[in-house]
Design a protein around this motif. Structure first.
Motif, PDB file in Angstrom:
ATOM      1  N   HIS A 129       0.817  -1.236   0.004  1.00 57.00           N
ATOM      2  CA  HIS A 129       0.091  -0.161   0.211  1.00 57.00           C
ATOM      3  C   HIS A 129       0.847   1.390   0.167  1.00 57.00           C
ATOM      4  O   HIS A 129       0.568   2.084  -0.730  1.00 57.00           O
ATOM      5  CB  HIS A 129      -1.021  -0.025   1.185  1.00 57.00           C
ATOM      6  CG  HIS A 129      -1.872  -1.210   1.154  1.00 57.00           C
ATOM      7  ND1 HIS A 129      -2.760  -1.113   0.175  1.00 57.00           N
ATOM      8  CD2 HIS A 129      -2.169  -2.076   1.919  1.00 57.00           C
ATOM      9  CE1 HIS A 129      -3.576  -2.474   0.388  1.00 57.00           C
ATOM     10  NE2 HIS A 129      -3.071  -3.062   1.269  1.00 57.00           N
ATOM     11  N   ALA A 130       1.819   1.057   0.832  1.00 57.38           N
ATOM     12  CA  ALA A 130       2.952   2.381   0.958  1.00 57.38           C
ATOM     13  C   ALA A 130       3.384   2.643  -0.425  1.00 57.38           C
ATOM     14  O   ALA A 130       3.806   3.583  -0.982  1.00 57.38           O
ATOM     15  CB  ALA A 130       3.825   2.391   1.776  1.00 57.38           C
ATOM     16  N   LEU A 133       1.077   4.270  -2.913  1.00 53.42           N
ATOM     17  CA  LEU A 133       0.865   5.606  -2.592  1.00 53.42           C
ATOM     18  C   LEU A 133       1.993   6.236  -3.193  1.00 53.42           C
ATOM     19  O   LEU A 133       1.738   7.278  -3.739  1.00 53.42           O
ATOM     20  CB  LEU A 133       0.621   5.638  -1.208  1.00 53.42           C
ATOM     21  CG  LEU A 133       0.349   7.069  -0.762  1.00 53.42           C
ATOM     22  CD1 LEU A 133      -0.846   7.411  -1.301  1.00 53.42           C
ATOM     23  CD2 LEU A 133       0.611   7.198   0.737  1.00 53.42           C
ATOM     24  N   LEU A 137       1.725   9.289  -6.370  1.00 47.44           N
ATOM     25  CA  LEU A 137       2.234  10.488  -6.057  1.00 47.44           C
ATOM     26  C   LEU A 137       3.369  11.133  -6.862  1.00 47.44           C
ATOM     27  O   LEU A 137       3.934  12.123  -6.212  1.00 47.44           O
ATOM     28  CB  LEU A 137       2.177  10.731  -4.470  1.00 47.44           C
ATOM     29  CG  LEU A 137       0.910  10.612  -3.749  1.00 47.44           C
ATOM     30  CD1 LEU A 137       1.392  10.676  -2.204  1.00 47.44           C
ATOM     31  CD2 LEU A 137      -0.059  11.498  -4.122  1.00 47.44           C
ATOM     32  N   LEU A 147      10.634   5.904   1.167  1.00 44.77           N
ATOM     33  CA  LEU A 147       9.420   5.854   2.125  1.00 44.77           C
ATOM     34  C   LEU A 147       9.138   4.478   2.598  1.00 44.77           C
ATOM     35  O   LEU A 147       8.780   4.456   3.660  1.00 44.77           O
ATOM     36  CB  LEU A 147       8.194   6.168   0.947  1.00 44.77           C
ATOM     37  CG  LEU A 147       7.031   6.158   1.804  1.00 44.77           C
ATOM     38  CD1 LEU A 147       6.658   7.662   2.288  1.00 44.77           C
ATOM     39  CD2 LEU A 147       5.685   6.285   0.879  1.00 44.77           C
ATOM     40  N   LYS A 150      11.115   4.069   5.742  1.00 45.02           N
ATOM     41  CA  LYS A 150      10.622   4.910   6.827  1.00 45.02           C
ATOM     42  C   LYS A 150       9.438   4.016   7.308  1.00 45.02           C
ATOM     43  O   LYS A 150       8.917   4.225   8.562  1.00 45.02           O
ATOM     44  CB  LYS A 150      10.228   6.218   6.217  1.00 45.02           C
ATOM     45  CG  LYS A 150       9.898   7.105   7.411  1.00 45.02           C
ATOM     46  CD  LYS A 150       9.376   8.596   6.607  1.00 45.02           C
ATOM     47  CE  LYS A 150       8.582   9.407   7.675  1.00 45.02           C
ATOM     48  NZ  LYS A 150       7.542  10.126   7.237  1.00 45.02           N
ATOM     49  N   GLU A 151       8.291   3.681   6.429  1.00 48.60           N
ATOM     50  CA  GLU A 151       7.300   3.082   6.817  1.00 48.60           C
ATOM     51  C   GLU A 151       7.492   1.681   7.725  1.00 48.60           C
ATOM     52  O   GLU A 151       6.827   1.448   8.622  1.00 48.60           O
ATOM     53  CB  GLU A 151       6.471   2.815   5.732  1.00 48.60           C
ATOM     54  CG  GLU A 151       5.678   3.994   5.012  1.00 48.60           C
ATOM     55  CD  GLU A 151       4.747   4.732   5.923  1.00 48.60           C
ATOM     56  OE1 GLU A 151       3.661   4.211   6.441  1.00 48.60           O
ATOM     57  OE2 GLU A 151       5.201   6.058   6.377  1.00 48.60           O
TER      58      GLU A 151
ATOM     59  N   TYR B  73      -4.339   4.658   2.370  1.00 49.46           N
ATOM     60  CA  TYR B  73      -3.309   4.249   3.375  1.00 49.46           C
ATOM     61  C   TYR B  73      -2.802   5.345   3.855  1.00 49.46           C
ATOM     62  O   TYR B  73      -2.666   6.545   3.024  1.00 49.46           O
ATOM     63  CB  TYR B  73      -2.027   3.459   2.379  1.00 49.46           C
ATOM     64  CG  TYR B  73      -1.039   3.199   3.264  1.00 49.46           C
ATOM     65  CD1 TYR B  73      -1.157   1.944   4.077  1.00 49.46           C
ATOM     66  CD2 TYR B  73       0.201   3.848   3.223  1.00 49.46           C
ATOM     67  CE1 TYR B  73       0.158   1.658   4.845  1.00 49.46           C
ATOM     68  CE2 TYR B  73       1.437   3.521   3.913  1.00 49.46           C
ATOM     69  CZ  TYR B  73       1.069   2.591   4.812  1.00 49.46           C
ATOM     70  OH  TYR B  73       2.471   2.279   5.542  1.00 49.46           O
ATOM     71  N   LEU B  75       0.320   7.398   5.882  1.00 46.44           N
ATOM     72  CA  LEU B  75       1.823   7.382   6.072  1.00 46.44           C
ATOM     73  C   LEU B  75       1.930   7.619   7.630  1.00 46.44           C
ATOM     74  O   LEU B  75       1.072   8.273   8.171  1.00 46.44           O
ATOM     75  CB  LEU B  75       2.378   8.596   5.478  1.00 46.44           C
ATOM     76  CG  LEU B  75       2.468   8.176   3.850  1.00 46.44           C
ATOM     77  CD1 LEU B  75       3.160   9.520   3.120  1.00 46.44           C
ATOM     78  CD2 LEU B  75       3.079   6.919   3.271  1.00 46.44           C
ATOM     79  N   ARG B  76       2.919   7.222   7.966  1.00 48.10           N
ATOM     80  CA  ARG B  76       3.441   7.376   9.704  1.00 48.10           C
ATOM     81  C   ARG B  76       3.527   8.848   9.564  1.00 48.10           C
ATOM     82  O   ARG B  76       3.894   9.410   8.708  1.00 48.10           O
ATOM     83  CB  ARG B  76       4.569   6.847   9.731  1.00 48.10           C
ATOM     84  CG  ARG B  76       4.619   5.234  10.104  1.00 48.10           C
ATOM     85  CD  ARG B  76       5.989   4.455  10.372  1.00 48.10           C
ATOM     86  NE  ARG B  76       5.950   3.279  10.366  1.00 48.10           N
ATOM     87  CZ  ARG B  76       5.824   2.557  11.462  1.00 48.10           C
ATOM     88  NH1 ARG B  76       5.443   2.946  12.633  1.00 48.10           N
ATOM     89  NH2 ARG B  76       5.767   1.197  11.514  1.00 48.10           N
ATOM     90  N   ARG B 133      -4.092  15.002  -0.004  1.00 45.73           N
ATOM     91  CA  ARG B 133      -2.716  14.603  -0.398  1.00 45.73           C
ATOM     92  C   ARG B 133      -2.728  14.239  -1.980  1.00 45.73           C
ATOM     93  O   ARG B 133      -1.589  14.608  -2.418  1.00 45.73           O
ATOM     94  CB  ARG B 133      -2.605  13.292   0.365  1.00 45.73           C
ATOM     95  CG  ARG B 133      -1.103  12.859   0.296  1.00 45.73           C
ATOM     96  CD  ARG B 133      -0.993  11.684   1.049  1.00 45.73           C
ATOM     97  NE  ARG B 133      -1.879  10.518   0.949  1.00 45.73           N
ATOM     98  CZ  ARG B 133      -1.857   9.383   1.640  1.00 45.73           C
ATOM     99  NH1 ARG B 133      -1.290   9.270   2.800  1.00 45.73           N
ATOM    100  NH2 ARG B 133      -2.993   8.607   1.235  1.00 45.73           N
TER     101      ARG B 133
END
Lengths: 233, 207
Positions: A129-130, A133, A137, A147, A150-151, B73, B75-76, B133
């Motif tokens: 999912h990350a 995303l 983007l 990313l 980080k996640e 989703y 993000l942190r 976003r």
């Protein structure tokens, strides 16, 4: 029982005396395992994350092989590296056998599946999912990787800690490829094994205490980072 | 045309979702896709976004494109960090980025939630953060899957207003999947119904 207590007393005395051989062994152990873990992270982190998020043929088989490799006995890795680095082996001309470099190679091969496997498992479950995303983007591949790191940061740290813990505590691989040469390739685990077989328990106990402390620190950090969860969670 | 689907087909487990789909979506309007559950609306959107591959055929997308799903989703980090993320990728000026993010937060009615952890939000709030976003970096094409599914009526109006403003720019294309036929009527320049036989254009007023 008395000799165990006596051994522990002498172990503390040995550590407090600042025995240079003991500290040189500790330093070499940390260096060899640290470099091996660092190299395994550089390769295993992007590999684990990338293969975890991507769809490709035989992914399940790849996962099974990877998870099996996570538990490969160190002595088997040691044997393979010894064969490859021995004089008659394919890399014999480099004369690496019984050097710290050979120990780094063996521990790198031991830690690589651990780092890759943990991150493969986490990225497969949570990374998709990350990644999607970031991609939608407008992130490029490097930005997607950053990313995801980080996640999945707690899994990344856990993978590194677990890999280092495995490297610093193994004896089979470093014994075979390093040879336990005094002042050159002797590390904590081979030192303990040797002194144990010679009946010098105080030295074995002293080093075991250091090794145990390092393992406890690593476990404590892993526990703290992940909030008490295992990577399977 | 900013999106062109050329002869695309997709099947899941031997069930054909759509076959030889030929469609072009217009710029400057809201293109709304509707259809029954399991008809492949989300899959079509994901194929256009490049997140899934069609079994056959090609999709041509001209311009920057972003996709926001029905269960977005997070993000942190905080709401602000989530909305700021696409701007950090574009390496725009830090000060103007923050202003844009703050304006977006106000537009979406997320005031007061800027510093809340995005993971702790309700599903409706998450939808709004995801929309912010997606919009904050001003992409040429916006692909939205049920963007108002978990949102209250008042906020739906606010979001629809934002989307109508977005498509006022003749270079922008909005492709929206919605089950809400009233919403299709309110927003739509073009409404399409997806069936296995293909996409058919319909008049939302007679749906």
């Amino acid at each position: 029982m008395a000799y165990i207590i006596e051994g522990i007393k002498e172990a503390f005395a040995l550590l407090l005396r600042g025995d240079s051989e003991i500290y040189q062994i500790i330093l070499l152990s940390l260096l060899v395992s640290g470099i091996a873990t660092l190299l395994a992270t550089v390769v295993g982190l992007p590999l684990g994350i990338y293969t975890g998020i991507r769809k490709f043929p035989l992914k399940r088989l790849y996962g099974s092989v990877l998870f099996t490799a996570m538990g490969i006995p160190p002595v088997v890795i040691g044997l393979l590296v010894t064969i490859v680095l021995s004089r008659k082996g394919p890399l014999g001309t480099y004369e690496l056998l019984f050097t710290p470099q050979a120990m780094v190679i063996a521990q790198f091969l031991l830690v690589l599946p651990i780092v890759t496997g943990i991150l493969f498992g986490t990225a497969r479950e949570k990374g998709k999912h990350a990644y999607e995303l970031a991609k939608t983007l407008g992130a490029n591949r490097i930005e997607c990787l950053f990313l995801l790191i980080k996640e999945l940061h707690s899994s990344v740290l856990l993978a590194i800690m677990t890999g280092f813990g495995r490297a610093i505590s193994e004896v089979g691989a470093v014994m075979l490829v390093g040879g336990n040469i005094r002042g050159q390739t002797r590390v904590m685990t081979t030192f303990i094994t040797m002194n144990n077989s010679m009946g010098a328990y105080e030295k074995s106990i002293a080093m075991a205490l250091v090794l145990l402390s390092i393992s406890l620190v690593i476990n404590g950090l892993s526990h703290h980072i992940t909030g008490g969860k295992s990577y399977v969670d | 045309m900013s999106i062109e689907c050329l002869q695309i087909s997709k099947a899941y487990k031997n069930k054909s979702l759509f076959k030889d789909l030929n469609i072009a979506f217009e710029k400057g309007i809201c293109n709304c896709i509707t259809g029954e559950n399991g008809s492949g609306k989300t899959t079509l959107l994901k194929i256009v976004a490049g997140l899934e591959k069609a079994d056959f055929g090609n999709v041509r997308v001209k311009g920057t494109c972003t996709y926001s799903g029905s269960n977005p989703y997070m993000l942190r980090g905080t709401v602000m960090e989530n909305i700021l993320y696409p701007l950090t990728l574009k390496r725009q000026g830090q000060q103007s980025d923050l202003k844009k993010v703050q304006a977006m937060i106000a537009q979406l009615g997320l005031d007061g939630l800027e510093h809340r952890e995005a993971h702790s939000l309700s599903s409706g709030e998450k939808q709004k953060v995801a929309l912010g976003r997606a919009l904050v970096w001003n992409p040429d094409i916006l692909l939205l899957d049920e963007p108002t599914a978990n949102i209250d009526v008042e906020t739906i109006e606010r979001i629809e207003h934002i989307l109508l403003e977005y498509v006022k720019d003749p270079e922008h294309t909005l492709l929206l999947v919605s089950h809400d036929l009233e919403q299709a009527r309110r927003l739509s320049g073009e409404t399409w119904v997806l069936k296995t036989q293909g996409l058919s254009k319909v008049n939302p007023k007679v749906l």
